[in-house]
Design a protein around this motif. Sequence first.
Motif, PDB file in Angstrom:
ATOM      1  N   ARG A  66       0.853  -1.188   0.000  1.00 15.96           N
ATOM      2  CA  ARG A  66       0.000   0.000   0.000  1.00 15.96           C
ATOM      3  C   ARG A  66       0.882   1.229   0.000  1.00 15.96           C
ATOM      4  NH1 ARG A  66      -1.322   2.337   5.244  1.00 15.96           N
ATOM      5  NH2 ARG A  66      -0.085   1.313   6.827  1.00 15.96           N
ATOM      6  N   ASP A  96       0.385   8.500   1.659  1.00 15.97           N
ATOM      7  CA  ASP A  96       0.657   9.846   1.167  1.00 15.97           C
ATOM      8  C   ASP A  96       1.657  10.574   2.064  1.00 15.97           C
ATOM      9  OD1 ASP A  96      -1.161   9.439  -0.889  1.00 15.97           O
ATOM     10  OD2 ASP A  96      -2.821  10.241   0.271  1.00 15.97           O
ATOM     11  N   LYS A 139      -2.712  -2.054   7.957  1.00 19.57           N
ATOM     12  CA  LYS A 139      -3.901  -1.377   7.436  1.00 19.57           C
ATOM     13  C   LYS A 139      -3.989   0.093   7.800  1.00 19.57           C
ATOM     14  CE  LYS A 139      -6.564  -5.614   7.522  1.00 19.57           C
ATOM     15  NZ  LYS A 139      -7.677  -6.325   8.098  1.00 19.57           N
ATOM     16  N   ARG A 197      -7.298   3.916  11.604  1.00 21.79           N
ATOM     17  CA  ARG A 197      -7.625   3.446  10.253  1.00 21.79           C
ATOM     18  C   ARG A 197      -8.118   4.620   9.424  1.00 21.79           C
ATOM     19  NH1 ARG A 197      -4.558  -0.020  11.408  1.00 21.79           N
ATOM     20  NH2 ARG A 197      -5.157  -2.105  12.055  1.00 21.79           N
ATOM     21  N   LYS A 198      -7.536   4.796   8.244  1.00 17.10           N
ATOM     22  CA  LYS A 198      -7.859   5.921   7.374  1.00 17.10           C
ATOM     23  C   LYS A 198      -9.249   5.766   6.774  1.00 17.10           C
ATOM     24  CE  LYS A 198      -5.782   8.665   3.707  1.00 17.10           C
ATOM     25  NZ  LYS A 198      -5.771   9.927   4.369  1.00 17.10           N
ATOM     26  N   THR A 199      -9.979   6.886   6.708  1.00 12.50           N
ATOM     27  CA  THR A 199     -11.292   6.909   6.069  1.00 12.50           C
ATOM     28  C   THR A 199     -11.174   7.614   4.724  1.00 12.50           C
ATOM     29  OG1 THR A 199     -11.937   9.025   7.023  1.00 12.50           O
ATOM     30  CG2 THR A 199     -12.395   7.058   8.339  1.00 12.50           C
ATOM     31  N   SER A 200     -12.247   7.629   3.976  1.00  9.73           N
ATOM     32  CA  SER A 200     -12.232   8.281   2.659  1.00  9.73           C
ATOM     33  C   SER A 200     -12.270   9.805   2.766  1.00  9.73           C
ATOM     34  CB  SER A 200     -13.417   7.787   1.823  1.00  9.73           C
ATOM     35  OG  SER A 200     -14.625   8.129   2.469  1.00  9.73           O
ATOM     36  N   THR A 201     -12.522  10.343   3.962  1.00 10.22           N
ATOM     37  CA  THR A 201     -12.607  11.799   4.129  1.00 10.22           C
ATOM     38  C   THR A 201     -11.333  12.381   4.734  1.00 10.22           C
ATOM     39  OG1 THR A 201     -13.619  11.523   6.300  1.00 10.22           O
ATOM     40  CG2 THR A 201     -15.111  11.746   4.408  1.00 10.22           C
ATOM     41  N   ASN A 202     -10.202  11.678   4.560  1.00  5.59           N
ATOM     42  CA  ASN A 202      -8.898  12.126   5.042  1.00  5.59           C
ATOM     43  C   ASN A 202      -8.856  12.288   6.561  1.00  5.59           C
ATOM     44  OD1 ASN A 202      -6.231  12.535   4.465  1.00  5.59           O
ATOM     45  ND2 ASN A 202      -6.452  14.744   4.172  1.00  5.59           N
ATOM     46  N   SER A 203      -9.597  11.476   7.257  1.00  3.67           N
ATOM     47  CA  SER A 203      -9.535  11.422   8.712  1.00  3.67           C
ATOM     48  C   SER A 203      -9.282   9.964   9.088  1.00  3.67           C
ATOM     49  CB  SER A 203     -10.834  11.942   9.333  1.00  3.67           C
ATOM     50  OG  SER A 203     -11.924  11.169   8.914  1.00  3.67           O
ATOM     51  N   TYR A 252      -7.664  13.167  13.343  1.00  2.01           N
ATOM     52  CA  TYR A 252      -7.054  13.803  12.180  1.00  2.01           C
ATOM     53  C   TYR A 252      -5.762  14.467  12.633  1.00  2.01           C
ATOM     54  CZ  TYR A 252      -9.276  17.968  14.164  1.00  2.01           C
ATOM     55  OH  TYR A 252      -9.676  18.966  15.013  1.00  2.01           O
TER      56      TYR A 252
END
Length: 179
Positions: free
Chosen positions: A91, A94, A115, A131-137, A150
């Motif tokens: 993976r 960023d 993960k 764990r990362k979410t799709s909203t950058n949090s 965050y």
Amino acid sequence: MKTILIGATTLLISLNMQAQNTNVKDETKTTTTTITDSKGDKKYVKKENTREVQEIELKKENPNSPNIETKPSPVEVVTTTKITNPDGTTRTVDIDRTSYYSFNGKKYKVDLDAKGYRIISDDSKKTALLRKTSTNSFIYRNGEKTSIGYFDINGNLVLETYDPKTDSVSYETYIVAKK
């Protein structure tokens, strides 16, 4: 004769296209972490690639000199981190937030795992997961609570926890340790 002239022209044009007008520096740092538990050894490989690209810009031409000096130009730095898990999956991260943090006088280490991240207390008794979410949090989870987290502009980890009894949100800030 015509074929030789066309061939020579094509060669000169292709050589001109290959002129380098950028300075590029690539650096890769590889870190291997082996974790031993009751199930055996787990090996994580972290490859951090830093690429610096600088466009070459020239100063004005001086008629009395055959050389043209270069002028300083900005350097674009791009860092990518790839994690290879024990199961072979890879993976890309960023921004690598691996560091030490402090909260309420205690020291915590945020470290990459398969993960996301895991948070390990200084005494290694408490661990939590990010764990990362799709909203950058991130979703923060330990045995007792679940929160939303965050990283602020200073690199600190901020956790927001909802309390249904008081119908309010509390904030906890883990301060990043300066390197």
